[in-house]
Design an enzyme around this catalytic site. Sequence first.
Site, mmCIF file in Angstrom:
data_model
loop_
_atom_site.group_PDB
_atom_site.id
_atom_site.type_symbol
_atom_site.label_atom_id
_atom_site.label_comp_id
_atom_site.label_asym_id
_atom_site.label_seq_id
_atom_site.Cartn_x
_atom_site.Cartn_y
_atom_site.Cartn_z
ATOM 1 N N CYS A 134 1.207 -1.111 -0.371
ATOM 2 C CA CYS A 134 0.151 -0.015 0.154
ATOM 3 C C CYS A 134 0.694 1.129 0.011
ATOM 4 O O CYS A 134 1.766 1.880 1.165
ATOM 5 C CB CYS A 134 -1.015 0.225 0.879
ATOM 6 S SG CYS A 134 -2.082 1.580 1.145
ATOM 7 N N CYS A 137 -0.221 4.248 2.079
ATOM 8 C CA CYS A 137 -0.252 3.842 4.055
ATOM 9 C C CYS A 137 1.263 3.796 4.479
ATOM 10 O O CYS A 137 2.094 4.740 4.948
ATOM 11 C CB CYS A 137 -0.130 2.125 4.166
ATOM 12 S SG CYS A 137 -2.091 1.974 3.702
ATOM 13 N N ASP A 138 2.903 3.358 3.130
ATOM 14 C CA ASP A 138 3.849 2.849 3.269
ATOM 15 C C ASP A 138 4.311 3.627 2.279
ATOM 16 O O ASP A 138 6.230 4.185 2.422
ATOM 17 C CB ASP A 138 4.242 1.462 3.561
ATOM 18 C CG ASP A 138 3.390 1.050 4.236
ATOM 19 O OD1 ASP A 138 3.519 1.357 4.909
ATOM 20 O OD2 ASP A 138 3.145 -0.393 3.843
#
Length: 305
Positions: A134, A137-138
């Site tokens: 993701c 997200c990261d």
Amino acid sequence: MNIFYDILVVGSGPAGSTAAIYASRDGFKTGVIEGNMPGGLLTTTTVIENFPGFVNGIDGFELVMNMKNQAIRYGAEYIQGKVAKIEKNDNFVVYTEDNTIIEAKSVIIASGSSPRKLGYESEARFWGKGVHTCATCDGAFYRNKEVVVIGGGDSAMEESHFLAKFATKVTILNRSEEPKATKVMQDKALSDSKVSLINSTEVIEFFGNDKLERIRIKNSITGANEEMLVDGVFLAIGHIPNTGYLEGFAELEPSGNIKVSHNVYTSVDGLFAAGDVVDHIYKQAISSAGMGCMAAIAARKYLQK
Ligand code: NDP
């Protein structure tokens, strides 16, 4: 004490929340089990440009939260938890992993899908330590670093476009001779000079110490392989349906998708399905929402019988 609903929806992405909007607005007592990722995969995307009605696009998280709040406005109740098992006696009995028992006259399965992994032992070793699924997200961990995106679909293009905000270099590794992504998504990603695409290339192993440092790539035509230095890898190689808890209860396709007739009718009377658990072709927020609508109407017809 058991909780009881007319219609219980399993999953809270666009399919689940659309089903909940229709069911609760129809006056049915409606519950939604949110799952591990409330709002589903759309919460991990950025702007959605092709959901009708939003001229300038809408943030994925905002879109699913709007759907949830719309369902709550008509009385739907959202319950935290993940389903472990479903049985059917006179009514459906749904057990969550934390042992909540919920009964319902009808159930709509909209538990979505999870990102597919390559399945290597070395991939597991560096999971979260250089290997991710993701970008939203990261991705920020890779400011001024070099990353690889594996895959050639629209997700790979979208993830690459997003990662280019942080990384100095984004290399898309696509195992086929041509990427399957739509032209508009390819153009969006590849118009950024930091993003490049290498076709006919597979990743076959991950290396490093505490975190990922290198990968081994293989040319899928010649078989020739070499190592490549990289700080992070993002997998964008499709999704697998979240249907394990239905094995032995409802008929599934070999792919794990729920077998349906007339779009949303499963093999179990009163059990309907919508979104990525069924659909392995279109997989759009709008098509999932459309299936959620169909499932709620089918459940209404079932309850009115
Ligand atoms: P897709 O199924 O479209 O693409 C998966 C990609 O992963 C393919 O390039 C496939 O390669 C590759 N792949 C699969 N397994 C492996 C493996 N083991 N090793 C290496 N590569 C592998 O999935 P997406 O998630 O990209 O897209 C799903 C749906 O969501 C599509 O309908 C897409 O249009 C939609 N979508 C739309 C967006 C938008 O419009 N904004 C954004 C993101 C997704 P191969 O071609 O060789 O099989």
